[in-house]
Design a protein around this motif. Structure first.
Motif, PDB file in Angstrom:
ATOM      1  N   ARG A  83      -4.074  -5.305  -0.901  1.00 15.26           N
ATOM      2  CA  ARG A  83      -4.542  -4.631  -2.105  1.00 15.26           C
ATOM      3  C   ARG A  83      -3.589  -3.497  -2.461  1.00 15.26           C
ATOM      4  O   ARG A  83      -2.816  -3.034  -1.631  1.00 15.26           O
ATOM      5  N   SER A  84      -3.688  -3.020  -3.702  1.00 13.71           N
ATOM      6  CA  SER A  84      -3.002  -1.801  -4.122  1.00 13.71           C
ATOM      7  C   SER A  84      -4.050  -0.703  -4.215  1.00 13.71           C
ATOM      8  O   SER A  84      -5.120  -0.909  -4.787  1.00 13.71           O
ATOM      9  N   TRP A  85      -3.757   0.461  -3.655  1.00 14.33           N
ATOM     10  CA  TRP A  85      -4.766   1.501  -3.496  1.00 14.33           C
ATOM     11  C   TRP A  85      -4.470   2.718  -4.361  1.00 14.33           C
ATOM     12  O   TRP A  85      -3.339   3.175  -4.450  1.00 14.33           O
ATOM     13  N   LEU A 130      -3.755   1.449   5.149  1.00 12.56           N
ATOM     14  CA  LEU A 130      -4.647   0.761   4.219  1.00 12.56           C
ATOM     15  C   LEU A 130      -4.295  -0.727   4.185  1.00 12.56           C
ATOM     16  O   LEU A 130      -3.134  -1.097   4.290  1.00 12.56           O
ATOM     17  N   ARG A 186      -9.889   0.951   8.859  1.00 14.93           N
ATOM     18  CA  ARG A 186      -9.053  -0.091   8.261  1.00 14.93           C
ATOM     19  C   ARG A 186      -9.560  -1.483   8.660  1.00 14.93           C
ATOM     20  O   ARG A 186      -9.665  -2.388   7.824  1.00 14.93           O
ATOM     21  N   SER A 240     -11.440  10.386   2.911  1.00 16.82           N
ATOM     22  CA  SER A 240     -10.710   9.415   2.087  1.00 16.82           C
ATOM     23  C   SER A 240      -9.310   9.926   1.768  1.00 16.82           C
ATOM     24  O   SER A 240      -8.329   9.178   1.821  1.00 16.82           O
ATOM     25  N   ASN A 243      -5.877   6.445  -4.306  1.00 18.54           N
ATOM     26  CA  ASN A 243      -6.699   7.376  -3.538  1.00 18.54           C
ATOM     27  C   ASN A 243      -7.175   8.505  -4.449  1.00 18.54           C
ATOM     28  O   ASN A 243      -6.371   9.241  -5.020  1.00 18.54           O
ATOM     29  N   ALA A 292       0.815  -1.207   0.000  1.00 20.39           N
ATOM     30  CA  ALA A 292       0.000   0.000   0.000  1.00 20.39           C
ATOM     31  C   ALA A 292       0.850   1.259   0.000  1.00 20.39           C
ATOM     32  O   ALA A 292       0.649   2.154  -0.805  1.00 20.39           O
ATOM     33  N   THR A 330      -7.541  -1.152  -6.002  1.00 21.88           N
ATOM     34  CA  THR A 330      -8.749  -0.702  -5.329  1.00 21.88           C
ATOM     35  C   THR A 330      -8.735   0.817  -5.250  1.00 21.88           C
ATOM     36  O   THR A 330      -7.725   1.419  -4.886  1.00 21.88           O
ATOM     37  N   HIS A 341       1.548   3.889  -3.340  1.00 23.52           N
ATOM     38  CA  HIS A 341       1.012   5.240  -3.286  1.00 23.52           C
ATOM     39  C   HIS A 341       2.124   6.272  -3.415  1.00 23.52           C
ATOM     40  O   HIS A 341       2.031   7.203  -4.219  1.00 23.52           O
ATOM     41  N   LEU A 392     -10.204   4.373  -3.720  1.00 29.03           N
ATOM     42  CA  LEU A 392     -10.851   5.011  -2.579  1.00 29.03           C
ATOM     43  C   LEU A 392     -11.273   6.401  -3.047  1.00 29.03           C
ATOM     44  O   LEU A 392     -10.433   7.286  -3.191  1.00 29.03           O
TER      45      LEU A 392
END
Length: 304
Positions: free
Chosen positions: A140-142, A136, A289, A128, A144, A67, A120, A71, A122
């Motif tokens: 998963r890979s997020w 997070l 979370r 958020s 934002n 995560a 994923t 990011h 957000l």
């Protein structure tokens, strides 16, 4: 479907673990199953929160490579000189709305070119946007896509930013800024319905989750717009959340009701989870979370 629903009080209603139910001589089987599932869910979230509080920041950092690295790598690649050694937001909190939209568009484009596993999104407002990357879920890979001050109309208009992205899951949380600005529930519900439909059209294989609007701190809030918060009863937010759930169900989306996890006995945002009665602190994000982890295990993974 997993249901977190807070009781609003009433003479004939009882509450258990923040859930509302009505007296019935012979409860149907589905009601008993739902009650047991919700109880297990809330207990599990509580246990996860307790576990997370025992984890040191260094341990979190070492276990959050997926995560956090993803990011920060995206920010370093597309933010034009804002590198990994600076805070995630840094001076960018002074950016205009248009600058934020452009930045999120660049990040989405970078992800569309090099799509990570279990991507994923957000999407929402400052709640958020300020979600700490290292908190997070790491499975998963997020991406934002939150902007401070965002409304449901604004988010609806900019969904096209990530049209080329192929996410596995999309989490939506939006609406509190609409209420602060005096926008009616009909508009908020209509915008949610249209967002789900637009996302379903562009991302037919993605799981779409509508998250409830969180409570605010009431008369104990210290946010600069406290008077505007006090004009919005938390009971109104609970009722709006019930309608959001109906919209999600009717549009074949999932619904994650976070409200009871953040509300105190009076239905207000628990101050130990907040910085000012509106925004969340680290402990608040740990609760969120944990809810994401449990919801993923009970709803997303089994349906994916």
């Amino acid at each position: 479907m997993v249901k977190f629903e807070a009781g609003s009080g009433g003479g004939s209603n009882k509450s258990l673990l923040g859930m509302k139910f009505t007296r019935s001589t012979t409860p149907p089987a589905w009601a008993l199953l739902s009650l047991a599932t919700n109880g297990l869910l809330l207990v599990t979230v509580a246990l996860l929160v307790m576990r997370d509080r025992m984890i040191s920041h260094s341990a979190q950092a070492s276990n959050s490579i997926t995560a956090t690295s993803f990011h920060e790598k995206m920010l370093g690649q597309v933010s034009g000189g804002i590198g990994q050694n600076q805070p995630v937001l840094g001076p960018r909190h002074k950016w205009t709305y248009e600058q934020w939209v452009a930045q999120l568009g660049r990040e989405a484009e970078a992800v569309a070119v090099n799509r990570p596993e279990r991507l994923t999104i957000l999407a929402g407002d400052s709640l958020s946007m300020w979600f700490p990357p290292n908190l997070l879920p790491v499975d998963r890979s997020w991406l934002n896509q939150g902007i401070s001050g965002e409304t449901s109309a604004g988010l609806l208009k900019r969904l096209q930013i990530f049209d080329r992205v192929q996410p596995e899951t999309i989490f939506l949380m939006i609406g509190i800024n609409d209420l602060i600005r005096g926008i009616g529930e009909e508009t908020i519900l209509a915008n949610h319905r249209q967002m789900i439909r637009d996302l379903r059209w562009v991302h037919p294989h993605s799981q779409i989750i509508v998250q409830s609007i969180l409570p605010h701190g009431g008369d104990r809030a210290s946010w600069e717009g406290r008077d505007r918060l006090l004009a919005i009863p938390n009971s109104y937010i609970r009722d709006l959340n019930r309608q959001l759930k109906e919209v999600a169900n009717s549009e074949n989306a999932l619904y994650l009701d976070l409200y009871p996890l953040f509300a105190d006995t009076n239905g207000n945002l628990r101050l130990e989870l907040s910085t000012d009665g509106l925004h969340l602190n680290e402990q608040g994000y740990l609760v969120w979370r944990s809810a994401l982890l449990v919801f993923s295990q009970l709803e997303l993974d089994v349906n994916h």
